[in-house]
Design a protein around this motif. Structure first.
Motif, PDB file in Angstrom:
ATOM      1  N   ILE A 346      11.262 181.203  80.067  1.00  0.00           N
ATOM      2  CA  ILE A 346      12.664 181.472  80.395  1.00  0.00           C
ATOM      3  C   ILE A 346      13.006 180.944  81.787  1.00  0.00           C
ATOM      4  N   ALA A 347      12.079 181.131  82.725  1.00  0.00           N
ATOM      5  CA  ALA A 347      12.321 180.687  84.102  1.00  0.00           C
ATOM      6  C   ALA A 347      12.476 179.176  84.192  1.00  0.00           C
ATOM      7  N   TYR A 348      11.792 178.452  83.308  1.00  0.00           N
ATOM      8  CA  TYR A 348      11.806 176.990  83.399  1.00  0.00           C
ATOM      9  C   TYR A 348      12.433 176.328  82.176  1.00  0.00           C
ATOM     10  N   ASN A 349      13.257 177.079  81.435  1.00  0.00           N
ATOM     11  CA  ASN A 349      14.027 176.549  80.311  1.00  0.00           C
ATOM     12  C   ASN A 349      13.162 175.858  79.255  1.00  0.00           C
ATOM     13  N   ILE A 350      12.067 176.503  78.907  1.00  0.00           N
ATOM     14  CA  ILE A 350      11.177 176.006  77.857  1.00  0.00           C
ATOM     15  C   ILE A 350      11.470 176.784  76.590  1.00  0.00           C
ATOM     16  N   ASN A 351      11.651 176.068  75.495  1.00  0.00           N
ATOM     17  CA  ASN A 351      11.992 176.724  74.219  1.00  0.00           C
ATOM     18  C   ASN A 351      10.837 177.584  73.732  1.00  0.00           C
ATOM     19  N   VAL A 352      11.189 178.826  73.354  1.00  0.00           N
ATOM     20  CA  VAL A 352      10.189 179.759  72.835  1.00  0.00           C
ATOM     21  C   VAL A 352      10.399 179.888  71.330  1.00  0.00           C
ATOM     22  N   PRO A 353       9.375 179.574  70.522  1.00  0.00           N
ATOM     23  CA  PRO A 353       9.526 179.674  69.058  1.00  0.00           C
ATOM     24  C   PRO A 353       9.612 181.132  68.620  1.00  0.00           C
ATOM     25  N   ASN A 354      10.162 181.368  67.444  1.00  0.00           N
ATOM     26  CA  ASN A 354      10.239 182.726  66.895  1.00  0.00           C
ATOM     27  C   ASN A 354       8.840 183.206  66.532  1.00  0.00           C
ATOM     28  N   MET A 355       8.485 184.385  67.037  1.00  0.00           N
ATOM     29  CA  MET A 355       7.158 184.947  66.809  1.00  0.00           C
ATOM     30  C   MET A 355       7.161 185.796  65.531  1.00  0.00           C
TER      31      MET A 355
END
Length: 355
Positions: A346-355
């Motif tokens: 979140i801090a570095y705008n990296i996409n997080v996939p749905n867990m």
């Protein structure tokens, strides 16, 4: 000049290598620091030995096995004993030529050395080598050959080295982790390619620290916000990878900015572009923080193993504690790890996939 520096360190029984011999290190170790001091006092030495000499002729590259200029194998012999005052003393006894590195040749070399200095093999109470099969082989290794002559010459494999070997083998079993360290090395190489790029990284980090202090996100105090640089890992010192990962996490946004600059106008723009894609992915963030946590635990053990006042009973308790801590991470630590990785993403705008 090189020979004089080496002779002084050998005469005083001082180590050559430093924990961090990179260009940005505050202390590159006895050999390089002494060499730089000598060249600073003599302009001709500096120009001839360091600045104008070809890279392979500077004679400052680190070594882990000793060969002379004619590629003859040499064996370093270090003697550890207790003096009359009850103090443990270690000293470099000799660096001697051996015909080859098979165990029988090494055994003959040691016996010749003992005979030269009137030392008795029968009074030997310990032997310590690296983990190579010609050293610690159960039947024909140097360890076994010495035990046949003296059953009290107990063999101890350097514990910190054993830990490093275990980490290396475990890391190479997983292609994702092997790829992580390969890419991290690529990042360090491309960002630290030249003093100009290192200066650019430092400038970007200084601006970020300044903005963080002004906005209240960073605190001001003694020991805080000190200058840091990307630490280069050492292949023979696996524990150094922990410092490398920590420095990359602390400098992450500045490193990405430098890589993005390099994608626009540099000879490494293709490699830089690939590294930006990889280092801004969730897989990278996850593996980065997972290995940071694991190496943080093993690093503590490695430091403890290298203490001079350490004993075998305490070492075994530390190993059991390490195993319990790693098992705890395996069984119950994934939620905490995912939270840590998610915050980073979140801090570095990296996409997080749905867990």
């Amino acid at each position: 000049m090189i020979n004089s520096t080496s002779w002084l360190l050998l005469r005083q029984g001082l180590p050559f290598r430093g924990h961090d011999e990179s260009d940005n290190s505050m202390n590159q170790g006895n050999f390089l620091e002494l060499l730089h001091y000598i060249t600073e006092q003599n302009e001709e030495y500096r120009l001839v030995a360091l600045e104008n000499a070809p890279g392979h002729d500077k004679l400052i590259a680190p070594i882990d096995e000793a060969r002379d200029g004619s590629n003859k194998e040499q064996m370093a012999n270090i003697l550890c004993y207790v003096n009359k005052r009850g103090c443990v003393v270690e000293c470099l006894l000799s660096i001697m030529h051996v015909t080859d590195t098979i165990s029988l040749s090494l055994k003959m070399g040691i016996e010749t050395l003992f005979s030269k200095y009137n030392l008795s093999i029968s009074r030997l109470r310990g032997q310590d080598y690296d983990g190579a099969s010609n050293m610690r082989g159960q039947f024909n290794g140097l360890k076994a050959l010495k035990l046949k002559d003296n059953e009290y010459a107990f063999y101890v494999h350097y514990f910190a080295h054993q830990l490093q070997l275990a980490l290396v083998v475990a890391a190479k079993e997983d292609t994702n982790i092997e790829r992580l360290f390969l890419k991290v090395s690529c990042v360090i190489n491309i960002v630290g390619w030249s003093p100009r790029r290192r200066d650019l990284l430092n400038e970007k980090q200084v601006l970020k620290v300044k903005k963080g202090i002004e906005s209240g996100e960073l605190s001001i105090g003694q020991g805080l916000n000190q200058d840091i640089s990307l630490k280069r890992p050492r292949e023979t010192r696996w524990g150094s990878n922990y410092g490398t990962l920590l420095s990359l996490i602390n400098l992450f946004s500045s490193v990405i900015e430098v890589l993005e600059d390099l994608t626009e106008n540099s000879d490494n723009r293709i490699e830089a572009s690939d590294l930006v894609d990889y280092t801004t992915s969730f897989d990278f963030a996850f593996n980065l923080h997972m290995m940071k946590n694991i190496l943080g635990i093993t690093f503590e053990l490695a430091q403890a193993l290298q203490r001079k006042d350490q004993n075998i009973i305490n070492v075994m308790s530390l190993v059991h504690l390490l195993k319990r801590r790693l098992l705890l991470i395996r069984n119950n630590g994934w939620d905490n790890l995912l939270d840590e990785v998610s915050y980073f993403c979140i801090a570095y705008n990296i996409n997080v996939p749905n867990m």
